[in-house]
Design a protein around this motif. Structure first.
Motif, PDB file in Angstrom:
ATOM      1  N   PHE A   1       0.817  -1.195   0.000  1.00 40.25           N
ATOM      2  CA  PHE A   1       0.000   0.000   0.000  1.00 40.25           C
ATOM      3  C   PHE A   1       0.863   1.263   0.000  1.00 40.25           C
ATOM      4  CE2 PHE A   1      -3.196   2.576   2.752  1.00 40.25           C
ATOM      5  CZ  PHE A   1      -3.695   3.210   1.630  1.00 40.25           C
ATOM      6  N   HIS A   2       2.063   1.167   0.605  1.00 36.85           N
ATOM      7  CA  HIS A   2       2.920   2.346   0.751  1.00 36.85           C
ATOM      8  C   HIS A   2       3.652   2.716  -0.536  1.00 36.85           C
ATOM      9  CE1 HIS A   2       5.770  -0.983   1.314  1.00 36.85           C
ATOM     10  NE2 HIS A   2       6.723  -0.148   0.965  1.00 36.85           N
ATOM     11  N   VAL A   3       3.604   1.871  -1.558  1.00 36.81           N
ATOM     12  CA  VAL A   3       4.398   2.129  -2.766  1.00 36.81           C
ATOM     13  C   VAL A   3       4.032   3.466  -3.400  1.00 36.81           C
ATOM     14  CG1 VAL A   3       4.843   1.330  -5.132  1.00 36.81           C
ATOM     15  CG2 VAL A   3       4.863  -0.299  -3.228  1.00 36.81           C
ATOM     16  N   ILE A   4       2.747   3.809  -3.425  1.00 36.94           N
ATOM     17  CA  ILE A   4       2.292   5.022  -4.115  1.00 36.94           C
ATOM     18  C   ILE A   4       2.975   6.277  -3.568  1.00 36.94           C
ATOM     19  CG2 ILE A   4       0.282   5.235  -2.597  1.00 36.94           C
ATOM     20  CD1 ILE A   4      -1.221   6.468  -4.942  1.00 36.94           C
ATOM     21  N   ALA A   5       3.271   6.316  -2.272  1.00 32.65           N
ATOM     22  CA  ALA A   5       3.886   7.503  -1.682  1.00 32.65           C
ATOM     23  C   ALA A   5       5.378   7.336  -1.422  1.00 32.65           C
ATOM     24  CB  ALA A   5       3.186   7.860  -0.374  1.00 32.65           C
ATOM     25  N   THR A   6       5.790   6.120  -1.063  1.00 31.58           N
ATOM     26  CA  THR A   6       7.180   5.893  -0.667  1.00 31.58           C
ATOM     27  C   THR A   6       8.076   5.525  -1.838  1.00 31.58           C
ATOM     28  OG1 THR A   6       6.446   5.172   1.529  1.00 31.58           O
ATOM     29  CG2 THR A   6       8.665   4.549   0.880  1.00 31.58           C
ATOM     30  N   HIS A   7       7.553   4.779  -2.813  1.00 34.74           N
ATOM     31  CA  HIS A   7       8.344   4.330  -3.960  1.00 34.74           C
ATOM     32  C   HIS A   7       7.670   4.720  -5.282  1.00 34.74           C
ATOM     33  CE1 HIS A   7      10.286   1.867  -0.921  1.00 34.74           C
ATOM     34  NE2 HIS A   7       9.207   1.116  -0.752  1.00 34.74           N
ATOM     35  N   PRO A   8       7.410   5.987  -5.512  1.00 36.99           N
ATOM     36  CA  PRO A   8       6.673   6.359  -6.721  1.00 36.99           C
ATOM     37  C   PRO A   8       7.391   5.978  -8.016  1.00 36.99           C
ATOM     38  CG  PRO A   8       7.616   8.300  -5.657  1.00 36.99           C
ATOM     39  CD  PRO A   8       7.770   7.168  -4.700  1.00 36.99           C
ATOM     40  N   GLN A   9       8.711   5.808  -7.977  1.00 44.04           N
ATOM     41  CA  GLN A   9       9.448   5.436  -9.181  1.00 44.04           C
ATOM     42  C   GLN A   9       9.083   4.038  -9.681  1.00 44.04           C
ATOM     43  OE1 GLN A   9      10.703   5.341  -6.120  1.00 44.04           O
ATOM     44  NE2 GLN A   9      12.061   3.590  -5.878  1.00 44.04           N
ATOM     45  N   MET A  10       8.437   3.249  -8.812  1.00 41.91           N
ATOM     46  CA  MET A  10       8.060   1.883  -9.195  1.00 41.91           C
ATOM     47  C   MET A  10       6.693   1.807  -9.872  1.00 41.91           C
ATOM     48  SD  MET A  10       9.118  -0.349  -5.875  1.00 41.91           S
ATOM     49  CE  MET A  10      10.757  -0.340  -5.177  1.00 41.91           C
ATOM     50  N   LEU A  11       5.900   2.852  -9.758  1.00 44.78           N
ATOM     51  CA  LEU A  11       4.513   2.770 -10.201  1.00 44.78           C
ATOM     52  C   LEU A  11       4.345   2.351 -11.663  1.00 44.78           C
ATOM     53  CD1 LEU A  11       2.994   5.876  -8.362  1.00 44.78           C
ATOM     54  CD2 LEU A  11       2.793   3.459  -7.729  1.00 44.78           C
ATOM     55  N   PRO A  12       5.216   2.746 -12.588  1.00 44.69           N
ATOM     56  CA  PRO A  12       5.001   2.318 -13.982  1.00 44.69           C
ATOM     57  C   PRO A  12       5.168   0.823 -14.207  1.00 44.69           C
ATOM     58  CG  PRO A  12       6.381   4.291 -13.900  1.00 44.69           C
ATOM     59  CD  PRO A  12       6.286   3.769 -12.495  1.00 44.69           C
ATOM     60  N   TRP A  13       5.839   0.104 -13.283  1.00 44.70           N
ATOM     61  CA  TRP A  13       6.088  -1.319 -13.544  1.00 44.70           C
ATOM     62  C   TRP A  13       5.751  -2.252 -12.387  1.00 44.70           C
ATOM     63  CZ3 TRP A  13       9.653  -3.114 -10.094  1.00 44.70           C
ATOM     64  CH2 TRP A  13      10.577  -2.204  -9.575  1.00 44.70           C
ATOM     65  N   LEU A  14       5.145  -1.737 -11.320  1.00 48.34           N
ATOM     66  CA  LEU A  14       4.753  -2.571 -10.182  1.00 48.34           C
ATOM     67  C   LEU A  14       3.273  -2.376  -9.909  1.00 48.34           C
ATOM     68  CD1 LEU A  14       5.663  -4.435  -7.795  1.00 48.34           C
ATOM     69  CD2 LEU A  14       5.918  -2.344  -6.457  1.00 48.34           C
ATOM     70  N   ALA A  15       2.499  -3.441 -10.058  1.00 49.20           N
ATOM     71  CA  ALA A  15       1.042  -3.352  -9.888  1.00 49.20           C
ATOM     72  C   ALA A  15       0.696  -3.399  -8.405  1.00 49.20           C
ATOM     73  CB  ALA A  15       0.350  -4.478 -10.660  1.00 49.20           C
ATOM     74  N   ASP A  16       1.035  -2.343  -7.696  1.00 48.74           N
ATOM     75  CA  ASP A  16       0.987  -2.331  -6.236  1.00 48.74           C
ATOM     76  C   ASP A  16      -0.392  -2.591  -5.645  1.00 48.74           C
ATOM     77  OD1 ASP A  16       0.186   0.104  -7.346  1.00 48.74           O
ATOM     78  OD2 ASP A  16       0.878   1.289  -5.648  1.00 48.74           O
ATOM     79  N   ALA A  17      -1.373  -1.803  -6.053  1.00 48.59           N
ATOM     80  CA  ALA A  17      -2.710  -1.916  -5.463  1.00 48.59           C
ATOM     81  C   ALA A  17      -3.445  -3.162  -5.936  1.00 48.59           C
ATOM     82  CB  ALA A  17      -3.530  -0.669  -5.770  1.00 48.59           C
ATOM     83  N   ASN A  18      -2.897  -3.840  -6.947  1.00 44.21           N
ATOM     84  CA  ASN A  18      -3.468  -5.095  -7.424  1.00 44.21           C
ATOM     85  C   ASN A  18      -2.835  -6.307  -6.752  1.00 44.21           C
ATOM     86  OD1 ASN A  18      -3.260  -3.208 -10.164  1.00 44.21           O
ATOM     87  ND2 ASN A  18      -5.260  -4.125  -9.815  1.00 44.21           N
ATOM     88  N   SER A  19      -1.989  -6.084  -5.749  1.00 46.01           N
ATOM     89  CA  SER A  19      -1.306  -7.190  -5.089  1.00 46.01           C
ATOM     90  C   SER A  19      -2.298  -8.134  -4.428  1.00 46.01           C
ATOM     91  CB  SER A  19      -0.326  -6.655  -4.036  1.00 46.01           C
ATOM     92  OG  SER A  19       0.681  -5.871  -4.633  1.00 46.01           O
ATOM     93  N   GLN A  20      -1.876  -9.377  -4.300  1.00 45.52           N
ATOM     94  CA  GLN A  20      -2.713 -10.397  -3.644  1.00 45.52           C
ATOM     95  C   GLN A  20      -2.182 -10.636  -2.240  1.00 45.52           C
ATOM     96  OE1 GLN A  20      -3.643 -14.069  -5.814  1.00 45.52           O
ATOM     97  NE2 GLN A  20      -3.099 -15.247  -4.001  1.00 45.52           N
ATOM     98  N   TYR A  21      -3.090 -10.646  -1.255  1.00 40.98           N
ATOM     99  CA  TYR A  21      -2.739 -10.885   0.137  1.00 40.98           C
ATOM    100  C   TYR A  21      -3.478 -12.126   0.616  1.00 40.98           C
ATOM    101  CZ  TYR A  21      -1.077  -6.088  -0.185  1.00 40.98           C
ATOM    102  OH  TYR A  21      -0.416  -4.950  -0.560  1.00 40.98           O
ATOM    103  N   ASP A  22      -2.733 -13.119   1.042  1.00 43.23           N
ATOM    104  CA  ASP A  22      -3.320 -14.364   1.531  1.00 43.23           C
ATOM    105  C   ASP A  22      -3.179 -14.431   3.041  1.00 43.23           C
ATOM    106  OD1 ASP A  22      -4.067 -15.511  -1.004  1.00 43.23           O
ATOM    107  OD2 ASP A  22      -1.933 -15.780  -1.396  1.00 43.23           O
TER     108      ASP A  22
END
Length: 469
Positions: A228-249
């Motif tokens: 969840f923190h990627v959008i604010a903490t690691h914005p450079q990853m947003l073009p290639w990391l589907a952060d909010a689509n991650s799966q949590y088991d």
């Protein structure tokens, strides 16, 4: 206790799910990664005292750390009889020692005469001898004749054996449990083995970095079990990391492990409308893909290289996986021709309670370990371990020694970490401010997202169970 009376939370981020991406994988995906389950565990706040209170830290040591299974060292670190490592947690210190070719035991690292530590570090010995007065114990924990035995008629070797912890081994790792009545490690893991499918025992420890962080160990660990923190903490990853689509088991009936799967080589839903497949490919190479680089993988652009072309109807993710197989074929003795895209590209992170964090992957793996720093609730130790595949069969290098870095040194200053270093620094920049903020906050608890932070809730639910026993 968590309130589970509400209707289960079913909201998910719009856009493709992890399983949708795996449907498009160019190779069959193992059933372990097709598993998906997220039990609703409530939405109540988590009290802040567990992160800031010295009383909580002391009780946690008694109720949790002295009763749970925890990762102590690797079998490869103690290959010969007499080889040992010192494992410390809170105020406790244990000697983990190979006592026979097929036997590892763990003893409390204290002389029973006047309390001096027997060992201050690892090595190889034929006995454990106290440097203060010379009391000594055999490798099996039995006491030798004490010095000046005439003055100790009340001390008998039978009564002066070193206290012992339980020991279990798993895929090359050594776990200990200080509770003599604890359940077996096989039972403790539950179904973990069914879903962690990578042969860590065939890999070697190529890097081990440790650092003291100015925050509670749970704050540090929580930062690495959600995206969840990627959008604010690691914005450079947003073009290639589907952060909010991650799966949590997370499973209510499996309290001791959970998992997340992060798709790489596809855009975050936060920017997907403005990112092309070519953008995904270019930014992935520009950043050198922190996970691939950290894993020792060579999926990077060299000077003069041209960006691979994406065929009509193809995706950046498919191109990256194909390029990975080509490079691995050229640099490895292993065959990755049938390895699915997800095992080559994606960030697959597990947590075995309380703090064994192995990453999944087909070639190499990262292990995180966060521990209390003594009984100080305001600091912890963070460790990064790389488990790498040998370059040639039968040529396994010796395991790397842990390297403790100063508090004022950045992870980015450690070349071996690759691009994981600056990414880890981005995470760590938040942590002291969380620790400080929780003490200033007037709200009595932290509020968690129902899905994206469900691993944190699952972990704290398990923690609460141990604390209430």
């Amino acid at each position: 206790m968590m309130d589970e009376s509400s209707e289960p939370a079913t909201a998910r981020c719009p856009g493709p799910s992890v399983q949708d991406y795996l449907d498009q994988d160019s190779r069959p995906v193992p059933p372990a990664l097709r598993y998906e389950r997220n039990d609703y565990l409530g939405s109540e706040d988590i009290d802040t005292a567990r992160f800031t209170s010295r009383e909580w830290a002391e009780r946690e040591m008694r109720q949790v750390w002295r009763r749970v299974w925890q990762f102590a060292c690797l079998e490869s670190e103690i290959p010969e009889v007499g080889d040992h490592e010192v494992y410390e947690i809170g105020d406790d210190s244990l000697i983990v020692v190979r006592t026979a070719p097929g036997e590892i035991r763990a003893f409390v690292n204290v002389c029973l005469h006047r309390g001096r530590k027997l060992r201050t570090g690892g090595g190889n010995v034929s006995e454990f001898r106290c440097s203060f007065h010379g009391f000594a114990w055999n490798l099996d924990g039995t006491m030798q004749t004490p010095p000046c035995a005439w003055d100790f008629p009340h001390v008998t070797p039978e009564k002066f054996a070193l206290p012992e912890a339980q020991v279990a081994t798993w895929r090359g790792f050594v776990f200990i449990n200080m509770d003599p009545y604890a359940e077996s490690f096989d039972s403790y893991r539950g179904t973990f083995d069914d879903y962690y499918i990578w042969p860590l025992e065939n890999r070697y420890k190529s890097l081990h970095i440790g650092k003291v962080l100015p925050c509670n160990w749970k704050i540090a660990q929580d930062a690495f079990i959600e995206s969840f923190h990627v959008i604010a903490t690691h914005p450079q990853m947003l073009p290639w990391l589907a952060d909010a689509n991650s799966q949590y088991d997370v499973m209510a009936d499996q309290p001791n492990w959970n998992r997340m799967i992060n798709i790489q080589g596809a855009p975050s839903p936060h920017v997907a409308d403005s990112v092309t497949e070519e953008d995904v490919l270019e930014t992935f190479y520009d950043s050198r893909a922190f996970y691939a680089a950290a894993q020792g993988r060579d999926l990077v652009m060299r000077e003069g290289d041209e960006l691979p072309a994406i065929p009509p109807g193809g995706t950046a993710r498919q191109v990256l996986a194909a390029r990975m197989r080509e490079q691995l074929a050229a640099t490895s003795h292993q065959d990755f021709s049938e390895t699915p895209d997800t095992e080559l590209l994606d960030a697959i992170n597990y947590l075995l309670f309380p703090n064994f964090n192995p990453w999944g992957g087909a070639k190499s793996n990262i292990i995180y370990r966060f521990r209390p720093n003594g009984l100080d609730p305001d600091s912890c130790t963070a460790e990064i371990i790389f488990m790498s595949s040998p370059k040639q069969p039968g040529e396994t290098p010796p395991p790397a020694k842990i390297r403790w870095v100063p508090e004022d040194m950045l992870f980015a200053d450690i070349p071996e970490l690759g691009v994981l270093g600056p990414v880890f620094d981005q995470d760590c920049e938040n942590l002291p401010y969380v620790q400080q903020g929780l003490k200033a906050m007037r709200k009595p608890g932290i509020t968690l997202a129902n899905y994206q932070e469900s691993r944190i809730r699952h972990f704290n639910r398990t923690l609460d169970r141990w604390m209430s026993r």
